[in-house]
Design a protein around this motif. Sequence first.
Motif, PDB file in Angstrom:
ATOM      1  N   LEU A 111       0.839  -1.208   0.000  1.00  0.00           N
ATOM      2  CA  LEU A 111       0.000   0.000   0.000  1.00  0.00           C
ATOM      3  C   LEU A 111       0.870   1.253   0.000  1.00  0.00           C
ATOM      4  CD1 LEU A 111      -2.931  -0.638   2.489  1.00  0.00           C
ATOM      5  CD2 LEU A 111      -3.118  -0.031   0.094  1.00  0.00           C
ATOM      6  N   ARG A 112       1.957   1.178   0.773  1.00  0.00           N
ATOM      7  CA  ARG A 112       2.814   2.353   0.938  1.00  0.00           C
ATOM      8  C   ARG A 112       3.407   2.807  -0.386  1.00  0.00           C
ATOM      9  NH1 ARG A 112       4.264   3.244   6.363  1.00  0.00           N
ATOM     10  NH2 ARG A 112       5.319   5.078   5.557  1.00  0.00           N
ATOM     11  N   ALA A 113       3.475   1.877  -1.358  1.00  0.00           N
ATOM     12  CA  ALA A 113       4.121   2.204  -2.615  1.00  0.00           C
ATOM     13  C   ALA A 113       3.162   2.829  -3.632  1.00  0.00           C
ATOM     14  CB  ALA A 113       4.757   0.944  -3.203  1.00  0.00           C
ATOM     15  N   LEU A 114       1.851   2.859  -3.306  1.00  0.00           N
ATOM     16  CA  LEU A 114       0.897   3.407  -4.273  1.00  0.00           C
ATOM     17  C   LEU A 114       1.018   4.930  -4.356  1.00  0.00           C
ATOM     18  CD1 LEU A 114      -2.401   1.398  -3.747  1.00  0.00           C
ATOM     19  CD2 LEU A 114      -0.507   0.963  -5.300  1.00  0.00           C
ATOM     20  N   ALA A 115       0.720   5.475  -5.561  1.00  0.00           N
ATOM     21  CA  ALA A 115       0.800   6.927  -5.752  1.00  0.00           C
ATOM     22  C   ALA A 115      -0.402   7.608  -5.116  1.00  0.00           C
ATOM     23  CB  ALA A 115       0.854   7.235  -7.240  1.00  0.00           C
ATOM     24  N   VAL A 116      -0.193   8.805  -4.582  1.00  0.00           N
ATOM     25  CA  VAL A 116      -1.260   9.499  -3.856  1.00  0.00           C
ATOM     26  C   VAL A 116      -2.158  10.286  -4.800  1.00  0.00           C
ATOM     27  CG1 VAL A 116      -1.709  10.857  -1.795  1.00  0.00           C
ATOM     28  CG2 VAL A 116       0.498   9.796  -2.085  1.00  0.00           C
ATOM     29  N   GLY A 117      -1.665  10.617  -5.995  1.00  0.00           N
ATOM     30  CA  GLY A 117      -2.399  11.475  -6.928  1.00  0.00           C
ATOM     31  C   GLY A 117      -3.806  10.982  -7.207  1.00  0.00           C
ATOM     32  N   GLN A 118      -3.932   9.672  -7.441  1.00  0.00           N
ATOM     33  CA  GLN A 118      -5.251   9.135  -7.761  1.00  0.00           C
ATOM     34  C   GLN A 118      -6.188   9.215  -6.567  1.00  0.00           C
ATOM     35  OE1 GLN A 118      -5.517   5.646  -9.952  1.00  0.00           O
ATOM     36  NE2 GLN A 118      -3.647   5.993 -11.116  1.00  0.00           N
ATOM     37  N   LEU A 119      -5.614   9.078  -5.357  1.00  0.00           N
ATOM     38  CA  LEU A 119      -6.418   9.208  -4.148  1.00  0.00           C
ATOM     39  C   LEU A 119      -6.963  10.620  -4.037  1.00  0.00           C
ATOM     40  CD1 LEU A 119      -4.421   7.448  -1.314  1.00  0.00           C
ATOM     41  CD2 LEU A 119      -6.492   6.694  -2.445  1.00  0.00           C
ATOM     42  N   GLU A 120      -6.090  11.581  -4.330  1.00  0.00           N
ATOM     43  CA  GLU A 120      -6.500  12.986  -4.269  1.00  0.00           C
ATOM     44  C   GLU A 120      -7.614  13.242  -5.276  1.00  0.00           C
ATOM     45  OE1 GLU A 120      -2.708  14.717  -4.983  1.00  0.00           O
ATOM     46  OE2 GLU A 120      -2.167  14.789  -2.857  1.00  0.00           O
ATOM     47  N   ALA A 121      -7.445  12.729  -6.501  1.00  0.00           N
ATOM     48  CA  ALA A 121      -8.459  12.910  -7.535  1.00  0.00           C
ATOM     49  C   ALA A 121      -9.777  12.297  -7.108  1.00  0.00           C
ATOM     50  CB  ALA A 121      -7.977  12.286  -8.844  1.00  0.00           C
ATOM     51  N   ALA A 122      -9.720  11.058  -6.594  1.00  0.00           N
ATOM     52  CA  ALA A 122     -10.944  10.367  -6.207  1.00  0.00           C
ATOM     53  C   ALA A 122     -11.638  11.090  -5.062  1.00  0.00           C
ATOM     54  CB  ALA A 122     -10.621   8.927  -5.800  1.00  0.00           C
ATOM     55  N   THR A 123     -10.850  11.608  -4.106  1.00  0.00           N
ATOM     56  CA  THR A 123     -11.436  12.338  -2.992  1.00  0.00           C
ATOM     57  C   THR A 123     -12.062  13.638  -3.479  1.00  0.00           C
ATOM     58  OG1 THR A 123      -9.655  11.436  -1.653  1.00  0.00           O
ATOM     59  CG2 THR A 123     -10.974  13.165  -0.671  1.00  0.00           C
ATOM     60  N   ALA A 124     -11.365  14.340  -4.404  1.00  0.00           N
ATOM     61  CA  ALA A 124     -11.887  15.589  -4.955  1.00  0.00           C
ATOM     62  C   ALA A 124     -13.208  15.355  -5.665  1.00  0.00           C
ATOM     63  CB  ALA A 124     -10.871  16.206  -5.912  1.00  0.00           C
ATOM     64  N   LYS A 135     -12.576   0.942  -6.181  1.00  0.00           N
ATOM     65  CA  LYS A 135     -12.323   1.359  -7.566  1.00  0.00           C
ATOM     66  C   LYS A 135     -10.914   1.893  -7.792  1.00  0.00           C
ATOM     67  CE  LYS A 135     -16.599   0.784  -9.026  1.00  0.00           C
ATOM     68  NZ  LYS A 135     -16.917  -0.251 -10.024  1.00  0.00           N
ATOM     69  N   VAL A 136     -10.294   2.405  -6.749  1.00  0.00           N
ATOM     70  CA  VAL A 136      -8.994   3.045  -6.955  1.00  0.00           C
ATOM     71  C   VAL A 136      -7.838   2.253  -6.343  1.00  0.00           C
ATOM     72  CG1 VAL A 136      -7.665   5.168  -6.648  1.00  0.00           C
ATOM     73  CG2 VAL A 136     -10.148   5.279  -6.961  1.00  0.00           C
ATOM     74  N   ILE A 137      -8.001   1.883  -5.081  1.00  0.00           N
ATOM     75  CA  ILE A 137      -6.850   1.278  -4.396  1.00  0.00           C
ATOM     76  C   ILE A 137      -6.683  -0.199  -4.747  1.00  0.00           C
ATOM     77  CG2 ILE A 137      -5.825   0.779  -2.151  1.00  0.00           C
ATOM     78  CD1 ILE A 137      -7.300   3.202  -1.059  1.00  0.00           C
ATOM     79  N   LEU A 138      -7.764  -0.983  -4.552  1.00  0.00           N
ATOM     80  CA  LEU A 138      -7.608  -2.429  -4.721  1.00  0.00           C
ATOM     81  C   LEU A 138      -7.140  -2.839  -6.120  1.00  0.00           C
ATOM     82  CD1 LEU A 138     -10.446  -3.978  -2.529  1.00  0.00           C
ATOM     83  CD2 LEU A 138      -8.020  -3.692  -2.037  1.00  0.00           C
ATOM     84  N   PRO A 139      -7.699  -2.242  -7.212  1.00  0.00           N
ATOM     85  CA  PRO A 139      -7.206  -2.679  -8.527  1.00  0.00           C
ATOM     86  C   PRO A 139      -5.703  -2.462  -8.694  1.00  0.00           C
ATOM     87  CG  PRO A 139      -9.210  -1.376  -8.768  1.00  0.00           C
ATOM     88  CD  PRO A 139      -8.801  -1.267  -7.336  1.00  0.00           C
ATOM     89  N   GLN A 140      -5.199  -1.324  -8.213  1.00  0.00           N
ATOM     90  CA  GLN A 140      -3.762  -1.065  -8.326  1.00  0.00           C
ATOM     91  C   GLN A 140      -2.963  -1.979  -7.411  1.00  0.00           C
ATOM     92  OE1 GLN A 140      -2.462   3.145  -8.550  1.00  0.00           O
ATOM     93  NE2 GLN A 140      -4.532   3.567  -7.849  1.00  0.00           N
ATOM     94  N   LEU A 141      -3.507  -2.167  -6.195  1.00  0.00           N
ATOM     95  CA  LEU A 141      -2.809  -2.990  -5.217  1.00  0.00           C
ATOM     96  C   LEU A 141      -2.652  -4.414  -5.733  1.00  0.00           C
ATOM     97  CD1 LEU A 141      -1.631  -3.098  -2.368  1.00  0.00           C
ATOM     98  CD2 LEU A 141      -3.886  -3.711  -1.537  1.00  0.00           C
ATOM     99  N   PHE A 142      -3.763  -4.980  -6.254  1.00  0.00           N
ATOM    100  CA  PHE A 142      -3.706  -6.377  -6.679  1.00  0.00           C
ATOM    101  C   PHE A 142      -2.755  -6.569  -7.854  1.00  0.00           C
ATOM    102  CE2 PHE A 142      -7.225  -7.301  -3.887  1.00  0.00           C
ATOM    103  CZ  PHE A 142      -6.900  -8.582  -3.491  1.00  0.00           C
TER     104      PHE A 142
END
Lengths: 219, 239
Positions: A111-124, A135-142
Amino acid sequence: MSFSFGFFWESLADLAPYALVNLQLGAIAFVLAVTCGTLLTIVRSFKIAPVNMVIGVFISFVRGTPLIIQIFLCFYALPSAGIDMGPMTAGIVAIALNSAVFISELQRGSLRALAVGQLEAATALGLSPLLIWAKVILPQLFRRIVPMLLNEATIVVKGTALLSIITVVELLRAAQQIGAADFRPFEPLVGAALYFLVINLVLATATERVERKIAAERR
Amino acid sequence: MGFDPNVVLDYWPQFLEGAALTVRIVAVALVGGLILAAIITAASFVRFAPLKALIMVYLAVVRGIPFIIIVFLVHYGMPFAGIRLPALTTGTIALTLFASAYYAEVLRATGLALPQGQWDSARAVGMSPGEAVRHVIVPQILRPSLPPLTNYTMTMTKESSVLSAITVGELTYQGLVVQGNTFAPFEVFFVVAGIYWIIPALIARATLALERKLGMEENAPGTLSPLARRYLVLDRRER
């Protein structure tokens, strides 16, 4: 006494159906483990202090004690708490819970290695936390952890051999039965080892392929 | 269902005896495994194809089959070679083989990650191959290997429980014996689990002390944005 190839081939044929038993047990346990492990990760991310404390103790317990003991606890001890599942189910539950913890831990690391940009976009965009997870974290994580998951799958498959101790008739126990019937324990054991080796070599090859594919995509 | 403390009070010498044997077996397998792994690692850097192939097969076999099957193979296979040994010895041999494969994998990986230039320059300043290995290669392999080696030692400690299957009187076996006498599986296996739980903690401590001594504590991680902290961190205390 010398190695009898005739008996070896014979027991190899007799063991074939039991290889499927281990594959099935492993597959069920692994699917359960991935599901439970991911749920565990999501629950942990909510950071509710008492919940995380309980989960923390559970994780430490599972990681710190042998799988055999966990299988014994599920098979011998849970019935006295009113949960009697039979050897096969108890074994699958023990292996799945064990692996779920390891999967959650490897997810924690990735998880620590994922980029924050997409999180910011999804939150916005106002996505709810659960949607962000789905939709954002799990697909990238897996995508990232597929090689590690495949490695975990080999551990799960190897773990199914321990179920022979609680009377589940799979490769190892079948090999022991064949060996006991003919007073030649060694040849069927080599047969069982060979089946495990093939299963794990297939999984290892798959792991390498996926790793190469991911490495190629990153470039 | 309650927890009957009498089981623990009546049988604690037996649990203790089992735990002591577990620690002894692990200690022997740790030393033996490291020596074997060092030999395997050194041999894998020799440019001789059949030797390399042999090592690859050994590593794949030991890592590819369940430990319990390795134990039975060694236990029932030795008599084939005309060697009859007690279960404690065959079990310890099996655990040593198991450890050697995983240790070797770690040492090989860190060895391969070392730039060729390290070796070349050590030789260029006039070190003999032996000196180069001792002063340049080994120290650089040892430090990054320490955390994964510790992990595998913990795994090995847990796997040693499998030796109960061939009646080695270690902790799990003693647990099964007490369980047979008392019919109190809940108490017995929780006590056994509790003892196992302590051992990795001790190993972790020992490693931490060793890491301090080698001066290789982790660097402080960078700070995280609040969003990353919310989703990508699972523990409040994590930085």
